[in-house]
Structures are given as structure tokens and as C-alpha cells.
Motif scaffolding. Structure first.
Motif, PDB file in Angstrom:
ATOM      1  N   SER A   1       0.727  -1.350   0.045  1.00  0.00           N
ATOM      2  CA  SER A   1      -0.150   0.072   0.017  1.00  0.00           C
ATOM      3  C   SER A   1       0.841   1.248  -0.193  1.00  0.00           C
ATOM      4  CB  SER A   1      -0.864  -0.142   1.265  1.00  0.00           C
ATOM      5  OG  SER A   1      -0.052   0.092   2.326  1.00  0.00           O
ATOM      6  N   GLN A   2       2.045   1.446   0.727  1.00  0.00           N
ATOM      7  CA  GLN A   2       2.846   2.399   0.782  1.00  0.00           C
ATOM      8  C   GLN A   2       3.631   2.390  -0.594  1.00  0.00           C
ATOM      9  OE1 GLN A   2       5.517   2.443   4.335  1.00  0.00           O
ATOM     10  NE2 GLN A   2       3.882   1.676   5.436  1.00  0.00           N
ATOM     11  N   LEU A   3       3.891   1.374  -1.202  1.00  0.00           N
ATOM     12  CA  LEU A   3       4.550   1.483  -2.504  1.00  0.00           C
ATOM     13  C   LEU A   3       3.566   2.016  -3.469  1.00  0.00           C
ATOM     14  CD1 LEU A   3       6.491  -1.904  -2.634  1.00  0.00           C
ATOM     15  CD2 LEU A   3       7.395   0.244  -2.515  1.00  0.00           C
ATOM     16  N   PHE A   4       2.319   1.651  -3.421  1.00  0.00           N
ATOM     17  CA  PHE A   4       1.273   2.232  -4.349  1.00  0.00           C
ATOM     18  C   PHE A   4       1.069   3.562  -4.361  1.00  0.00           C
ATOM     19  CE2 PHE A   4      -3.102   3.767  -4.285  1.00  0.00           C
ATOM     20  CZ  PHE A   4      -3.475   3.668  -5.835  1.00  0.00           C
ATOM     21  N   HIS A   5       0.972   4.054  -2.861  1.00  0.00           N
ATOM     22  CA  HIS A   5       0.907   5.502  -2.711  1.00  0.00           C
ATOM     23  C   HIS A   5       2.096   6.402  -3.316  1.00  0.00           C
ATOM     24  CE1 HIS A   5      -1.206   8.256   0.574  1.00  0.00           C
ATOM     25  NE2 HIS A   5      -1.260   8.772  -1.020  1.00  0.00           N
ATOM     26  N   GLY A   6       3.262   5.995  -3.106  1.00  0.00           N
ATOM     27  CA  GLY A   6       4.315   6.415  -3.772  1.00  0.00           C
ATOM     28  C   GLY A   6       4.480   6.363  -5.120  1.00  0.00           C
ATOM     29  N   SER A   7       3.954   5.285  -5.850  1.00  0.00           N
ATOM     30  CA  SER A   7       3.851   5.179  -7.337  1.00  0.00           C
ATOM     31  C   SER A   7       2.936   6.339  -7.889  1.00  0.00           C
ATOM     32  CB  SER A   7       3.518   3.833  -7.821  1.00  0.00           C
ATOM     33  OG  SER A   7       1.662   3.741  -7.426  1.00  0.00           O
ATOM     34  N   LEU A   8       2.286   7.054  -7.187  1.00  0.00           N
ATOM     35  CA  LEU A   8       1.572   8.325  -7.625  1.00  0.00           C
ATOM     36  C   LEU A   8       2.387   9.416  -8.276  1.00  0.00           C
ATOM     37  CD1 LEU A   8      -1.205   8.703  -4.912  1.00  0.00           C
ATOM     38  CD2 LEU A   8      -1.343   7.786  -7.038  1.00  0.00           C
ATOM     39  N   ALA A   9       3.604   9.378  -7.725  1.00  0.00           N
ATOM     40  CA  ALA A   9       4.550  10.229  -8.369  1.00  0.00           C
ATOM     41  C   ALA A   9       5.014   9.963  -9.740  1.00  0.00           C
ATOM     42  CB  ALA A   9       5.808  10.224  -7.712  1.00  0.00           C
ATOM     43  N   PHE A  10       4.818   8.720 -10.104  1.00  0.00           N
ATOM     44  CA  PHE A  10       4.965   8.265 -11.488  1.00  0.00           C
ATOM     45  C   PHE A  10       3.776   8.424 -12.534  1.00  0.00           C
ATOM     46  CE2 PHE A  10       7.897   5.399  -9.230  1.00  0.00           C
ATOM     47  CZ  PHE A  10       9.226   5.525 -10.303  1.00  0.00           C
ATOM     48  N   THR A  11       2.496   8.422 -11.785  1.00  0.00           N
ATOM     49  CA  THR A  11       1.303   8.661 -12.535  1.00  0.00           C
ATOM     50  C   THR A  11       1.235  10.358 -12.896  1.00  0.00           C
ATOM     51  OG1 THR A  11      -0.087   9.129 -10.590  1.00  0.00           O
ATOM     52  CG2 THR A  11       0.135   7.007 -11.360  1.00  0.00           C
TER      53      THR A  11
END
Length: 380
Positions: free
Chosen positions: A297-307
């Protein structure tokens, strides 16, 4: 989308609010879902904890993306509106992509503030709805118009004589307008969703699987995998056509392959990470793997930087797509022009040499026939 903006609400099962360490105000979990089934009540659900580290990472990254995205897309909009004449059907879709990026850019300062305050939203529920709607619309529009650009190149190379390939700028504008209407309708449910407390995440919509949440999840999956399949189909078809017709030395087909390569790069870099970590979180939740769920879940949230990075990378696509754009951009920035690509981005640059010779022969024959008719009339 934060499983909100560029992505959509969450694909994940719903989790109850996470237990958080003391803070000035309760912070939402990094990733919550809403699909728990009655049969899973025998085990205590996992509660993924919100991570101050993720918020501290996202706030400065989004600041940089805002500055770069604003500069790049402002330059692109200026070139398309004031330095690009005449427009082509491809230009219409590129400008639509610029507009989609501005939907994200003007909302990024609010997200920066949100993460700077460790996921505390203080602009009100209405502003939250509008913010999430515009950011989710950005993701959908980015995906749709990246796909439209790929299919436009596919038509020019594979079906150069088809009516769709030769569509006018106004026809392309009508298509783009229709696509925008569909995009707004697909994301309109976010304006009708109630957001409570200080959280403003479209993927955290409560504990019951509402119809709005289910639609958001379905849209999130479809708008990634379906367009990706179409883009890959276009790439394979163009490659096969170039080999079959001997177009390898023609500027148009080569440019088409470069454009599609950049489209795939932007698409995967920006949207694939959140898909992977979102689906991994869903699996971890189903398996009651709480530690794994917390990490995913934390990796998902951090991946918003890529989106959010799509607004920064899209101007790179414009440079590959149009030699005119690249020349104008270099001129405005005071950079050396380098080697010029003199080929025109029109239908003729996508034809095989044999076809062009045949067309030239027919045009010459028609001209001679017209001369003969004119001479006959003058002698009559």
C-alpha cells in the motif's frame, strides 16, 4: 490518479481506517479498499498504516513535477496555438493531450499541500470532489489521447488511403470533442461521491462496495489494459506493414514507429507501477498478509509520483511526433537547430515509393489528356 486522480479509486478491497500514531489530526491509511466479503469475517482485517515517509517523499516530488509540467506544457500550448500552421489531425489529438495535462497541473499545488500536511485536506468537501474529478479525468484523457495518437499513426501507415486516414482537421476535432464528452461522463461519479473527515482520496470511499466504487475500479482496470492492447496492436501492425511495403527508408513510417515507442514508454512508466502495486495490495488483503499489504500500500501510494509524471513526459512525445514542434521549441529556447527532417507529416510521406510513382504516372497521364481535350476544343 491516486487510485484517485490518475488512477481511480482503489481496485482494492475495503479496509477499515488504519491505526495511526498520535498526530495533530487523523491521517488516512496509505491504501484502503472496500471489497471485503462476509465470508472473511473469521479473521481480523488488515489495517495498512499511513506512512509519513511517503507523504514527505511525494510533497517535494510533486512540486518539481508541477514546475516542469507547467513549463513544458505552456511552451507546447504556445507552439501549437501560435506557431503551428497548418494543423493536422495529429495536432488535434496532441493539443487534447496538452489540455489533459493542464487538468493535472492546476491541481498539483493542492496535492502538494495535502501531502505536506501528511494527508490532511483543509479546502472543503466540494474542492476535494473537483480536485479528484479533474485529476481522474486527466488520467483517463491521457490514456485515451495517447491511444488516439497511436491509432492515428496506425491508420496513416497501414491504411493510408482509407477515409479515416485522410480525415480533415475538423473531423478530427469532432472526434476529440466526442472523446472528451465520454471522458467527462466516465468520471462524473466522483462529483457525486461524499468525502468525509480530512481525507481526500478517491480510492478511500468507505467500507461498503458502492456502485460508484465498483465502477471506479472497473474503469481503472479497463483504461489501462484495453488501450495498452490497442497501442501494441498498432505497433505490431505498423512494423509488419513497413517490412511488407519496403517503407523502412521513408520518414513518415520511421517517425510513426518513434512516436509509438515514446507512447509506450510514457504509458508504462506513468501508469504501470500503480497498477502493479494496487493489484498486489488487493491480493495481500485477500490473503490477510498484513505486513505485505502495508508494504504494497505504501509502494502504491508512492507510485503516484509516476502517474503525475505524465504531464512532464508528454512534451517529449510532441518533439518526436512533429519535426515542426521540435524546430519551434528549439527556436524559442535559443537552442541550435541540428539536423532538419524535411519530410512533411502528411499522407504522402507514408506511401511506398512504388505507390508514389504510380500516382505520379496517373497524374501525368491525366494532365496530357486534359491538354489534348483543350487543344481539340480550341480547334473545333
Amino acid at each position: 490518479m491516486e487510485f484517485h486522480n490518475l488512477s481511480s479509486p482503489s481496485l482494492l478491497p475495503s479496509l477499515s481506517p488504519s491505526t495511526l500514531p498520535p498526530s495533530p489530526s487523523p491521517s488516512p491509511s496509505a491504501f484502503t479498499t472496500a471489497l471485503g466479503s462476509p465470508g472473511e469475517t473469521s479473521k481480523a482485517p488488515c489495517h495498512p498504516a499511513s506512512s509519513p515517509t511517503v507523504s514527505a517523499f511525494l510533497a517535494p516530488i510533486l512540486c518539481v513535477e508541477f514546475v516542469l509540467g507547467l513549463a513544458g506544457n505552456s511552451l507546447a500550448l504556445f507552439i501549437f496555438c501560435f506557431r503551428t500552421r497548418p494543423w493536422t489531425s495529429s495536432t488535434v489529438f496532441l493539443v487534447s493531450l496538452v489540455i489533459a495535462d493542464f487538468l493535472l497541473i492546476i491541481n498539483l499545488p493542492f496535492r502538494v499541500d495535502y501531502y505536506f500536511l501528511h494527508e490532511i485536506w483543509h479546502f472543503g468537501a466540494t474542492a476535494c470532489k473537483v480536485n479528484l474529478f479533474m485529476m481522474s479525468t486527466n488520467r483517463t484523457a491521457s490514456v485515451v489521447f495517447l491511444t488516439a495518437i497511436a491509432l492515428n499513426r496506425y491508420l496513416k501507415v497501414v491504411w493510408p488511403h482509407h477515409a479515416l486516414s485522410q480525415a480533415s482537421v475538423w473531423a478530427a476535432a469532432r472526434v476529440a470533442g466526442g472523446l472528451w464528452g465520454v471522458i467527462l461522463l466516465l468520471n462524473g461519479h466522483l462529483l457525486l461521491t461524499a468525502y468525509s473527515s480530512h481525507s481526500c482520496l478517491s480510492y478511500r470511499l468507505g467500507t461498503s462496495p458502492s456502485a460508484s466504487l465498483q465502477w471506479h475500479q472497473a474503469l481503472y482496470v479497463l483504461e489501462f489494459f484495453l488501450p495498452l492492447a490497442l497501442i501494441l496492436f498498432a505497433i505490431v501492425s505498423i512494423k509488419l506493414t513497413i517490412r511488407r511495403r519496403g517503407l523502412g527508408r521513408q520518414a513518415g513510417p520511421r517517425r510513426a514507429m518513434r512516436v509509438l515507442a515514446v507512447v509506450v514508454a510514457v504509458y508504462t512508466v506513468c501508469f504501470l507501477p500503480s497498477i502493479i502495486f494496487g493489484m498486489a495490495s488487493m491480493v495481500a488483503f485477500r490473503l490477510h498478509a498484513c505486513r505485505t499489504l502495508d508494504i504494497c500500500s505504501q509502494l502504491f501510494h508512492g507510485s503516484l509520483a509516476f502517474t503525475y509524471l505524465n504531464s512532464v513526459l508528454d512534451p517529449v512525445l510532441y518533439c518526436f511526433s512533429s519535426p515542426k514542434f521540435l524546430r519551434q521549441g528549439r527556436a524559442l529556447l535559443g537552442l541550435p537547430q541540428g539536423r532538419q527532417d524535411s519530410a512533411k507529416d502528411d499522407e504522402s510521406s507514408y506511401q511506398s515509393p512504388a505507390w508514389r510513382r504510380e500516382a505520379s504516372r496517373k497524374a501525368e497521364a491525366a494532365g496530357k489528356l486534359q491538354e489534348a481535350v483543350s487543344l481539340e476544343v480550341s480547334l473545333a
